[in-house]
Design a protein around this motif. Structure first.
Motif, PDB file in Angstrom:
ATOM      1  N   VAL A  35     -33.092  14.214 -80.764  1.00  0.00           N
ATOM      2  CA  VAL A  35     -33.100  15.865 -80.784  1.00  0.00           C
ATOM      3  C   VAL A  35     -33.315  16.273 -82.200  1.00  0.00           C
ATOM      4  CG1 VAL A  35     -32.177  17.975 -80.211  1.00  0.00           C
ATOM      5  CG2 VAL A  35     -31.551  15.958 -79.046  1.00  0.00           C
ATOM      6  N   SER A  36     -34.573  17.062 -82.308  1.00  0.00           N
ATOM      7  CA  SER A  36     -34.730  17.441 -83.511  1.00  0.00           C
ATOM      8  C   SER A  36     -34.773  19.179 -83.686  1.00  0.00           C
ATOM      9  CB  SER A  36     -36.064  17.149 -84.015  1.00  0.00           C
ATOM     10  OG  SER A  36     -36.462  15.754 -84.002  1.00  0.00           O
ATOM     11  N   LYS A  37     -34.480  19.673 -84.920  1.00  0.00           N
ATOM     12  CA  LYS A  37     -34.433  21.016 -85.121  1.00  0.00           C
ATOM     13  C   LYS A  37     -35.414  21.271 -86.423  1.00  0.00           C
ATOM     14  CE  LYS A  37     -30.006  22.928 -83.089  1.00  0.00           C
ATOM     15  NZ  LYS A  37     -28.773  23.455 -83.555  1.00  0.00           N
ATOM     16  N   THR A  38     -35.870  22.330 -86.388  1.00  0.00           N
ATOM     17  CA  THR A  38     -36.607  22.845 -87.705  1.00  0.00           C
ATOM     18  C   THR A  38     -35.598  23.420 -88.877  1.00  0.00           C
ATOM     19  OG1 THR A  38     -37.161  25.160 -87.001  1.00  0.00           O
ATOM     20  CG2 THR A  38     -38.638  23.559 -86.463  1.00  0.00           C
ATOM     21  N   ARG A  39     -35.744  23.227 -89.919  1.00  0.00           N
ATOM     22  CA  ARG A  39     -34.707  23.491 -90.900  1.00  0.00           C
ATOM     23  C   ARG A  39     -34.247  24.703 -90.826  1.00  0.00           C
ATOM     24  NH1 ARG A  39     -38.069  19.333 -93.031  1.00  0.00           N
ATOM     25  NH2 ARG A  39     -36.759  17.929 -94.132  1.00  0.00           N
ATOM     26  N   LYS A  40     -34.950  25.789 -90.573  1.00  0.00           N
ATOM     27  CA  LYS A  40     -34.579  27.265 -90.215  1.00  0.00           C
ATOM     28  C   LYS A  40     -33.949  27.449 -89.034  1.00  0.00           C
ATOM     29  CE  LYS A  40     -38.175  29.841 -92.683  1.00  0.00           C
ATOM     30  NZ  LYS A  40     -39.069  30.673 -92.642  1.00  0.00           N
ATOM     31  N   ALA A  41     -33.719  26.325 -87.969  1.00  0.00           N
ATOM     32  CA  ALA A  41     -32.907  26.585 -86.983  1.00  0.00           C
ATOM     33  C   ALA A  41     -31.525  25.872 -87.219  1.00  0.00           C
ATOM     34  CB  ALA A  41     -33.597  25.905 -85.840  1.00  0.00           C
ATOM     35  N   GLY A  42     -31.216  25.539 -88.470  1.00  0.00           N
ATOM     36  CA  GLY A  42     -29.890  24.998 -88.429  1.00  0.00           C
ATOM     37  C   GLY A  42     -29.890  23.562 -88.906  1.00  0.00           C
ATOM     38  N   PRO A  43     -28.365  22.969 -88.825  1.00  0.00           N
ATOM     39  CA  PRO A  43     -28.588  21.610 -89.202  1.00  0.00           C
ATOM     40  C   PRO A  43     -28.946  20.866 -88.106  1.00  0.00           C
ATOM     41  CG  PRO A  43     -26.137  22.539 -88.917  1.00  0.00           C
ATOM     42  CD  PRO A  43     -27.196  23.751 -88.989  1.00  0.00           C
ATOM     43  N   ARG A  44     -29.263  19.543 -88.508  1.00  0.00           N
ATOM     44  CA  ARG A  44     -29.609  18.487 -87.300  1.00  0.00           C
ATOM     45  C   ARG A  44     -28.589  18.316 -86.521  1.00  0.00           C
ATOM     46  NH1 ARG A  44     -31.343  13.434 -90.192  1.00  0.00           N
ATOM     47  NH2 ARG A  44     -31.861  14.767 -92.027  1.00  0.00           N
ATOM     48  N   PRO A  45     -28.856  18.079 -85.047  1.00  0.00           N
ATOM     49  CA  PRO A  45     -27.781  18.038 -84.037  1.00  0.00           C
ATOM     50  C   PRO A  45     -26.906  16.721 -84.247  1.00  0.00           C
ATOM     51  CG  PRO A  45     -29.850  18.543 -83.036  1.00  0.00           C
ATOM     52  CD  PRO A  45     -30.300  18.105 -84.641  1.00  0.00           C
ATOM     53  N   ARG A  46     -25.656  17.059 -84.068  1.00  0.00           N
ATOM     54  CA  ARG A  46     -24.651  15.972 -84.003  1.00  0.00           C
ATOM     55  C   ARG A  46     -23.762  16.003 -82.846  1.00  0.00           C
ATOM     56  NH1 ARG A  46     -24.226  13.977 -89.338  1.00  0.00           N
ATOM     57  NH2 ARG A  46     -25.433  15.086 -91.159  1.00  0.00           N
ATOM     58  N   LYS A  83     -22.247  12.983 -79.547  1.00  0.00           N
ATOM     59  CA  LYS A  83     -22.312  11.615 -78.813  1.00  0.00           C
ATOM     60  C   LYS A  83     -23.550  11.204 -78.176  1.00  0.00           C
ATOM     61  CE  LYS A  83     -19.596   8.947 -75.730  1.00  0.00           C
ATOM     62  NZ  LYS A  83     -18.309   8.793 -74.794  1.00  0.00           N
ATOM     63  N   GLN A  84     -24.250  10.231 -78.524  1.00  0.00           N
ATOM     64  CA  GLN A  84     -25.235   9.719 -77.686  1.00  0.00           C
ATOM     65  C   GLN A  84     -26.596  10.573 -77.993  1.00  0.00           C
ATOM     66  OE1 GLN A  84     -24.032   9.508 -73.529  1.00  0.00           O
ATOM     67  NE2 GLN A  84     -24.271   7.188 -73.774  1.00  0.00           N
ATOM     68  N   VAL A  85     -26.501  11.210 -78.974  1.00  0.00           N
ATOM     69  CA  VAL A  85     -27.584  12.160 -79.735  1.00  0.00           C
ATOM     70  C   VAL A  85     -27.798  11.511 -81.153  1.00  0.00           C
ATOM     71  CG1 VAL A  85     -28.368  14.371 -80.411  1.00  0.00           C
ATOM     72  CG2 VAL A  85     -27.350  13.999 -78.340  1.00  0.00           C
ATOM     73  N   LYS A  86     -29.202  11.389 -81.364  1.00  0.00           N
ATOM     74  CA  LYS A  86     -29.555  11.266 -82.764  1.00  0.00           C
ATOM     75  C   LYS A  86     -30.520  12.400 -83.228  1.00  0.00           C
ATOM     76  CE  LYS A  86     -32.010   8.059 -86.034  1.00  0.00           C
ATOM     77  NZ  LYS A  86     -30.649   7.800 -86.922  1.00  0.00           N
ATOM     78  N   GLY A  87     -29.986  12.864 -84.331  1.00  0.00           N
ATOM     79  CA  GLY A  87     -30.560  14.387 -84.739  1.00  0.00           C
ATOM     80  C   GLY A  87     -31.448  13.998 -85.913  1.00  0.00           C
ATOM     81  N   HIS A  88     -32.493  14.961 -86.009  1.00  0.00           N
ATOM     82  CA  HIS A  88     -33.360  14.830 -87.044  1.00  0.00           C
ATOM     83  C   HIS A  88     -33.695  16.406 -87.159  1.00  0.00           C
ATOM     84  CE1 HIS A  88     -34.527  10.478 -85.722  1.00  0.00           C
ATOM     85  NE2 HIS A  88     -34.252  11.093 -84.366  1.00  0.00           N
ATOM     86  N   LEU A  89     -34.533  16.446 -88.484  1.00  0.00           N
ATOM     87  CA  LEU A  89     -34.857  17.674 -88.941  1.00  0.00           C
ATOM     88  C   LEU A  89     -36.558  17.729 -89.078  1.00  0.00           C
ATOM     89  CD1 LEU A  89     -32.794  18.510 -91.959  1.00  0.00           C
ATOM     90  CD2 LEU A  89     -32.589  19.341 -89.955  1.00  0.00           C
ATOM     91  N   LEU A  90     -36.883  18.732 -88.266  1.00  0.00           N
ATOM     92  CA  LEU A  90     -38.309  18.904 -88.342  1.00  0.00           C
ATOM     93  C   LEU A  90     -38.897  19.883 -89.437  1.00  0.00           C
ATOM     94  CD1 LEU A  90     -39.188  19.211 -84.457  1.00  0.00           C
ATOM     95  CD2 LEU A  90     -39.716  17.300 -86.010  1.00  0.00           C
ATOM     96  N   PRO A  91     -40.265  19.590 -89.907  1.00  0.00           N
ATOM     97  CA  PRO A  91     -40.977  20.729 -90.884  1.00  0.00           C
ATOM     98  C   PRO A  91     -41.303  21.789 -89.967  1.00  0.00           C
ATOM     99  CG  PRO A  91     -42.353  18.836 -90.496  1.00  0.00           C
ATOM    100  CD  PRO A  91     -40.814  18.484 -89.834  1.00  0.00           C
ATOM    101  N   MET A  92     -41.717  23.145 -90.575  1.00  0.00           N
ATOM    102  CA  MET A  92     -41.901  24.262 -89.754  1.00  0.00           C
ATOM    103  C   MET A  92     -43.284  24.219 -89.282  1.00  0.00           C
ATOM    104  SD  MET A  92     -39.188  26.214 -89.988  1.00  0.00           S
ATOM    105  CE  MET A  92     -40.049  27.489 -89.167  1.00  0.00           C
ATOM    106  N   ASP A  93     -44.109  23.425 -89.671  1.00  0.00           N
ATOM    107  CA  ASP A  93     -45.419  23.211 -88.944  1.00  0.00           C
ATOM    108  C   ASP A  93     -45.475  22.207 -87.868  1.00  0.00           C
ATOM    109  OD1 ASP A  93     -45.317  21.043 -90.505  1.00  0.00           O
ATOM    110  OD2 ASP A  93     -47.139  21.311 -91.502  1.00  0.00           O
ATOM    111  N   ALA A  94     -44.152  21.617 -87.555  1.00  0.00           N
ATOM    112  CA  ALA A  94     -44.374  20.528 -86.394  1.00  0.00           C
ATOM    113  C   ALA A  94     -44.889  21.275 -85.078  1.00  0.00           C
ATOM    114  CB  ALA A  94     -42.987  20.004 -86.016  1.00  0.00           C
ATOM    115  N   VAL A  95     -45.491  20.421 -84.143  1.00  0.00           N
ATOM    116  CA  VAL A  95     -46.376  20.945 -82.962  1.00  0.00           C
ATOM    117  C   VAL A  95     -45.220  20.603 -82.032  1.00  0.00           C
ATOM    118  CG1 VAL A  95     -48.269  20.432 -81.169  1.00  0.00           C
ATOM    119  CG2 VAL A  95     -48.825  20.241 -83.763  1.00  0.00           C
TER     120      VAL A  95
END
Length: 315
Positions: A94-105, A107-119
């Protein structure tokens, strides 16, 4: 005599977000039902039913409303060809853009950060990174080059291929130009060098991951690259599309998956097709999954070399 447990309402999915079902009218006491198992905070699974991966993603999406499924998870949602050892839903990426808050944390989820221009697109009811963007993310995993190419070929499948017949209107999911554009946007990401190498090996029109993997291995063995599923016109006027072809020397490789063997009509069509090609002077090398074993590969390379030698001047 212990009281009988009351069944859950029929509208409750096999995997669900507690917040979502409570908002839809489920009562709190239902969440203590003995058939419910806790997957992670706020998500339950009915142990008496088969868990559905997309229902799991929908439940997570209800919790992470700004989240986007990415990496191996998004690849599986798009139906990309992946090796069997990859478990795209364990963990869920599960990813979030940096403006959407910290990466998800959780159980059973690996969090990532996405750049704002991600499709970001919506498919099968969930938000995922776009096909080209997702493929570039896969370059940062420990997938082999041949499997990375297979995953890329899978999003370039033609609109009239076998997968398109099962998923009308979806293919091709991307283009080489889209993928190169995504690579150009991710110059500092992990695996970007592998992405640049692999994108040059992607080809349109492949019908299976085995065809793609076999093509890459043939190149690695020093042979010229075969053409993928070209249309060949036999002397009878019949049009056929062999898997991997060197038309100038009339050599082709046909990969026979298990469905070719188990489907009697398909098996018969394959035999007749190969016989007609041989009457027209073609060398047809038929292979199965054994070609990817050590001994199977050695035997195949030997046969392919002998086939090319027989077509050389003076042979």
């Amino acid at each position: 005599m212990p009281p009988q447990k009351r069944p859950l309402p029929g509208h409750v999915p096999s995997v669900f977000s507690t917040h979502q079902v409570l908002a839809e009218g489920l009562e709190v006491q239902h969440l203590r039902h003995p058939d419910l198992a806790v997957i992670s905070r706020g998500i339950r699974h009915q142990s008496s039913t088969h868990g559905d991966d997309l229902e799991h993603l929908a439940a997570l999406q209800a919790i992470h409303q700004l989240g986007v499924f990415s990496h191996e998870t998004a690849a599986a949602v798009w139906g990309m060809w992946l090796p069997s050892w990859i478990r795209p839903f364990d963990p869920v990426h599960v990813s979030k853009t940096r403006k959407a808050g910290p990466r998800p944390r959780r159980k059973q989820v690996k969090g990532h950060l996405l750049p704002m221009d991600a499709v970001i697109q919506r498919v099968r009811g969930v938000r995922v990174t776009g096909p080209a963007w997702t493929w570039v993310q896969l370059a940062g995993t420990n997938m082999s080059l041949e499997w990375l190419v297979a995953a890329g070929d899978s999003i370039l499948q033609s609109s009239d291929g076998p997968t398109a017949a099962r998923e009308p209107g979806m293919h091709p999911l991307s283009s080489v130009e889209n993928i190169k554009e995504a690579i150009g946007q991710r110059t500092k990401m992990k695996g970007i060098k592998r992405a640049r190498e692999a994108v040059e090996l992607l080809r349109e029109g492949s019908d299976s991951p085995q065809e793609s993997r076999l093509r890459i291995r043939i190149l690695d063995a020093g042979f010229t690259e075969p053409v993928v599923n070209p249309e060949i016109i036999l002397s009878s006027g019949e049009r056929i599309t062999p898997d991997l072809v060197w038309e100038d020397v009339k050599i082709c490789v046909q990969y026979e998956g298990d469905h070719h063997r188990s489907d009697a009509e398909q098996w018969d069509r394959d035999i007749q097709r190969d016989r007609r090609m041989q009457f027209d002077g073609w060398i047809v090398l038929r292979v199965t999954k054994q070609v990817f074993s050590h001994d199977g590969w050695s035997a195949f390379v030997r046969d392919l070399r002998q086939s090319f030698s027989s077509r050389s001047p003076g042979a």
